[in-house]
Scaffold this motif. Structure first.
Motif: not given
Length: 212
Positions: A72-90
């Motif tokens: 956990d940490g301050p980059e969670l939101a940015a990493l979650a957005f990167a996950r979505h942008q890279l089509d890795l949500d699943d």
């Protein structure tokens, strides 16, 4: 040394340690999709975004793989957005609020630990992964090059190079026997080279010399 410390200055290196017998053993040789785990606080130094990029490259090459990011940490939101942008949500899951046994359990359920740090003193998670018998793909950031034995307990790739990281992961995805061999070597190395009793003795000797 990089910041100007005199090379001849007397010094002692004492690494972190791990009780390898207390870390649950992984089974890295099972069938795919390749189960990856990354353990570390969500901070820019840990560079989880490079791991996400490597996973995107890996999947683009047709290698089925999943990733659990433990921390956990301050980059969670940015990493979650990167996950979505890279089509890795699943295929990417964030696992938060884990204590040490919880992180160890996540390692035991994985097949490879991947560590993308751009700055790292030594890397306790990488050491614990070897103690679990988990092969490691990690960067050459600072102390990490001394943490694993490249080619024996894991694979070392340049920092900030997701393509190289993806290539290393692809090697292990195609070779379950090698994953097992790297993992066994890592567990033995952690058991022999990084014992807490040796670390305590090293600290005691260090302070005895300093006081003398």
């Amino acid at each position: 040394l990089a910041r100007g410390c005199p090379p001849a200055l007397d010094h002692t290196v004492i690494t972190p340690a791990v009780d390898a017998e207390a870390v649950p053993a992984a089974d890295p040789g099972g069938p795919g999709p390749l189960r990856l785990v990354a353990v570390g606080r969500l901070h820019w130094k840990k560079a989880h975004h490079h791991v996400l990029a490597a996973l995107a490259h890996l999947r683009a090459e047709g290698v089925a793989a999943t990733l659990r990011i433990v921390g956990d940490g301050p980059e969670l939101a940015a990493l979650a957005f990167a996950r979505h942008q890279l089509d890795l949500d699943d295929v990417v899951e964030f696992v938060r609020d884990q204590d040490r046994p919880g992180a160890w359990a996540e390692m035991a359920a994985a097949q490879v630990l991947v560590h993308g740090a751009v700055s790292e003193g030594f890397g306790n998670a990488v050491l614990a992964a070897q103690a679990a018998g988990l092969p490691v793909v990690t960067t050459d950031a600072e102390g990490l090059a001394d943490n694993i034995e490249p080619g024996v307990t894991g694979l070392l790739v340049p920092r900030r190079d997701p393509v190289a990281m993806a290539a290393a992961l692809a090697e292990l995805a195609d070779d379950p026997a090698r994953r097992v061999a790297l993992g066994r070597a890592g567990r033995e190395r952690a058991r022999v080279r990084f014992r807490p009793s040796d670390q305590r003795a090293a600290f005691a000797a260090f302070f005895a010399r300093a006081v003398a």
